[in-house]
Structures are given as structure tokens and as C-alpha cells.
Design a protein around this motif. Structure first.
Motif, mmCIF file in Angstrom:
data_model
loop_
_atom_site.group_PDB
_atom_site.id
_atom_site.type_symbol
_atom_site.label_atom_id
_atom_site.label_comp_id
_atom_site.label_asym_id
_atom_site.label_seq_id
_atom_site.Cartn_x
_atom_site.Cartn_y
_atom_site.Cartn_z
ATOM 1 N N LEU A 32 0.858 -1.177 0.000
ATOM 2 C CA LEU A 32 0.000 0.000 0.000
ATOM 3 C C LEU A 32 0.898 1.231 0.000
ATOM 4 C CD1 LEU A 32 -3.011 0.927 0.353
ATOM 5 C CD2 LEU A 32 -2.536 0.998 2.803
ATOM 6 N N GLN A 33 0.616 2.186 -0.886
ATOM 7 C CA GLN A 33 1.423 3.402 -0.929
ATOM 8 C C GLN A 33 1.208 4.234 0.327
ATOM 9 O OE1 GLN A 33 1.624 6.270 -4.434
ATOM 10 N NE2 GLN A 33 0.458 7.440 -2.928
ATOM 11 N N LEU A 34 2.315 4.630 0.946
ATOM 12 C CA LEU A 34 2.268 5.574 2.064
ATOM 13 C C LEU A 34 2.443 7.003 1.565
ATOM 14 C CD1 LEU A 34 4.409 3.676 4.718
ATOM 15 C CD2 LEU A 34 1.907 3.759 4.519
ATOM 16 N N SER A 35 3.344 7.171 0.584
ATOM 17 C CA SER A 35 3.542 8.476 -0.051
ATOM 18 C C SER A 35 4.041 8.233 -1.463
ATOM 19 C CB SER A 35 4.544 9.323 0.739
ATOM 20 O OG SER A 35 5.809 8.703 0.764
ATOM 21 N N GLY A 36 3.646 9.110 -2.359
ATOM 22 C CA GLY A 36 4.070 8.955 -3.740
ATOM 23 C C GLY A 36 3.113 9.618 -4.706
ATOM 24 N N PRO A 37 3.159 9.194 -5.964
ATOM 25 C CA PRO A 37 2.440 9.903 -7.017
ATOM 26 C C PRO A 37 0.932 9.647 -7.059
ATOM 27 C CG PRO A 37 3.573 8.019 -7.939
ATOM 28 C CD PRO A 37 3.993 8.117 -6.490
ATOM 29 N N TYR A 38 0.454 8.645 -6.374
ATOM 30 C CA TYR A 38 -0.964 8.303 -6.434
ATOM 31 C C TYR A 38 -1.688 8.775 -5.179
ATOM 32 C CZ TYR A 38 0.607 5.304 -10.215
ATOM 33 O OH TYR A 38 1.162 4.855 -11.375
ATOM 34 N N SER A 39 -2.989 9.035 -5.310
ATOM 35 C CA SER A 39 -3.806 9.310 -4.130
ATOM 36 C C SER A 39 -4.034 8.007 -3.372
ATOM 37 C CB SER A 39 -5.157 9.906 -4.533
ATOM 38 O OG SER A 39 -5.001 11.161 -5.112
ATOM 39 N N LEU A 40 -4.074 6.901 -4.102
ATOM 40 C CA LEU A 40 -4.231 5.569 -3.529
ATOM 41 C C LEU A 40 -3.495 4.574 -4.412
ATOM 42 C CD1 LEU A 40 -5.823 3.499 -1.620
ATOM 43 C CD2 LEU A 40 -7.380 3.306 -3.568
ATOM 44 N N TRP A 41 -2.794 3.628 -3.803
ATOM 45 C CA TRP A 41 -2.136 2.532 -4.519
ATOM 46 C C TRP A 41 -2.227 1.311 -3.628
ATOM 47 C CZ3 TRP A 41 -0.012 1.654 -9.250
ATOM 48 C CH2 TRP A 41 0.785 0.512 -9.403
ATOM 49 N N HIS A 42 -2.926 0.288 -4.099
ATOM 50 C CA HIS A 42 -3.095 -0.985 -3.388
ATOM 51 C C HIS A 42 -2.739 -2.069 -4.386
ATOM 52 C CE1 HIS A 42 -5.370 -4.487 -1.869
ATOM 53 N NE2 HIS A 42 -5.183 -3.931 -0.677
ATOM 54 N N HIS A 43 -1.673 -2.828 -4.113
ATOM 55 C CA HIS A 43 -1.132 -3.803 -5.067
ATOM 56 C C HIS A 43 -1.033 -5.170 -4.415
ATOM 57 C CE1 HIS A 43 2.486 -4.949 -7.852
ATOM 58 N NE2 HIS A 43 1.440 -5.761 -8.006
ATOM 59 N N ARG A 44 -1.833 -6.098 -4.919
ATOM 60 C CA ARG A 44 -1.824 -7.466 -4.415
ATOM 61 C C ARG A 44 -1.030 -8.339 -5.379
ATOM 62 N NH1 ARG A 44 -6.479 -11.164 -1.915
ATOM 63 N NH2 ARG A 44 -5.579 -13.183 -2.449
ATOM 64 N N HIS A 45 -0.047 -9.050 -4.840
ATOM 65 C CA HIS A 45 0.791 -9.973 -5.604
ATOM 66 C C HIS A 45 0.380 -11.385 -5.167
ATOM 67 C CE1 HIS A 45 3.934 -6.687 -6.036
ATOM 68 N NE2 HIS A 45 3.282 -6.290 -4.951
ATOM 69 N N ASP A 46 -0.033 -12.220 -6.111
ATOM 70 C CA ASP A 46 -0.426 -13.597 -5.790
ATOM 71 C C ASP A 46 0.516 -14.574 -6.474
ATOM 72 O OD1 ASP A 46 -2.949 -13.480 -4.193
ATOM 73 O OD2 ASP A 46 -3.604 -12.310 -5.927
ATOM 74 N N PHE A 47 0.812 -15.665 -5.778
ATOM 75 C CA PHE A 47 1.689 -16.723 -6.279
ATOM 76 C C PHE A 47 0.932 -18.035 -6.141
ATOM 77 C CE2 PHE A 47 4.028 -13.302 -4.336
ATOM 78 C CZ PHE A 47 4.915 -12.931 -5.330
ATOM 79 N N THR A 48 0.629 -18.675 -7.276
ATOM 80 C CA THR A 48 -0.168 -19.893 -7.278
ATOM 81 C C THR A 48 0.642 -21.034 -7.881
ATOM 82 O OG1 THR A 48 -2.132 -18.527 -7.615
ATOM 83 C CG2 THR A 48 -2.365 -20.900 -7.993
ATOM 84 N N GLU A 49 0.840 -22.086 -7.105
ATOM 85 C CA GLU A 49 1.553 -23.267 -7.598
ATOM 86 C C GLU A 49 0.659 -24.072 -8.527
ATOM 87 O OE1 GLU A 49 4.731 -24.428 -7.271
ATOM 88 O OE2 GLU A 49 5.152 -22.525 -6.281
ATOM 89 N N THR A 50 1.202 -24.474 -9.669
ATOM 90 C CA THR A 50 0.509 -25.360 -10.604
ATOM 91 C C THR A 50 1.485 -26.453 -11.010
ATOM 92 O OG1 THR A 50 1.185 -24.257 -12.660
ATOM 93 C CG2 THR A 50 -0.759 -23.359 -11.517
ATOM 94 N N ALA A 51 1.000 -27.419 -11.755
ATOM 95 C CA ALA A 51 1.868 -28.494 -12.236
ATOM 96 C C ALA A 51 2.967 -27.949 -13.141
ATOM 97 C CB ALA A 51 1.039 -29.541 -12.980
ATOM 98 N N GLU A 52 2.692 -26.842 -13.844
ATOM 99 C CA GLU A 52 3.679 -26.244 -14.758
ATOM 100 C C GLU A 52 4.624 -25.282 -14.057
ATOM 101 O OE1 GLU A 52 0.224 -25.782 -15.582
ATOM 102 O OE2 GLU A 52 0.233 -27.687 -16.648
#
Length: 116
Positions: free
Chosen positions: A36-56
Motif C-alpha cells: 500500500l502506498q504511504l507516499s508517492g504519485p498516487y492518491s491511492l495505490w493498493h497492489h496485491r501480488h499472488d503466487f499460485t503453484e501449478t503443475a507447470e
């Protein structure tokens, strides 16, 4: 990395260096983390990174919600330029990640990018 960690960046927008600070607000390895952005160019920045294991192998996906400052001008900038730039940044990251990590991968899906 851990919940509560703060990360400082310098990014360039239209060639102008801008300071940006994010905080890791959720950290659940090996499945996800959210910054989550605390300070920077956006009024709001929420970035979710997901890692999903698959057979590949592991699928890395991103979901970004953001808001630009300046009200109507920010919404116009989103439509004209910012959304496209964010897609290019995330596409580049996904294209270069396999080489950086020394792995192969299949085609990847664009990140989810929304304004709020």
C-alpha cells in the motif's frame, strides 16, 4: 520482507524523478503479499501480488487498485496514459521475470488494474 516493512523507491514519471514509499500490509508466504502506498504519485495505490503453484510451475499475478490525484484531470490521465503505462510496466516485468529467475514460462495474463 515482512508485514509492516516499508520500501522506498524513486520512479520516473515523464522523466521526472518521484519518491515513492510503500508498506507491506499483508504478507502470507508463499501465497501473497500486498503493498500500500504511504507516499508517492498516487492518491491511492493498493497492489496485491499472488503466487499460485501449478503443475507447470508458479503463476505470478497482480491486482492493482489506484487513484490519481487532481480529480477530473487524474481521471483523464488514467484514460489517456496511466493505465496503458501500468500495463506496459507489468507486461515487461512478467516477460523478463523468467530470464531473471532462470526458468521458462508460458504466456501470462495481463494484471488486473482498476481505478477507484
Amino acid at each position: 520482507m515482512s508485514r509492516g516493512a516499508e520500501i522506498d523507491y524513486v520512479i520516473r514519471m515523464v522523466g521526472v524523478p518521484l519518491k515513492w514509499r510503500t508498506q507491506i500490509v499483508d504478507y502470507e508466504p508463499p501465497h501473497r503479499f500486498i503493498d500500500l502506498q504511504l507516499s508517492g504519485p498516487y492518491s491511492l495505490w493498493h497492489h496485491r501480488h499472488d503466487f499460485t503453484e501449478t503443475a507447470e510451475g508458479t503463476i505470478v499475478s497482480d491486482c492493482v487498485s489506484y487513484r490519481l490525484p487532481l480529480g477530473p484531470l487524474g481521471r483523464l490521465a488514467h484514460r489517456v496514459m496511466v493505465r496503458r503505462q501500468l500495463l506496459q510496466i507489468f507486461r515487461h516485468r512478467q516477460a523478463t521475470m523468467p530470464e531473471l529467475l532462470g526458468v521458462s514460462c508460458r504466456s501470462l495474463v495481463d494484471p488486473v488494474i482498476t481505478t477507484v
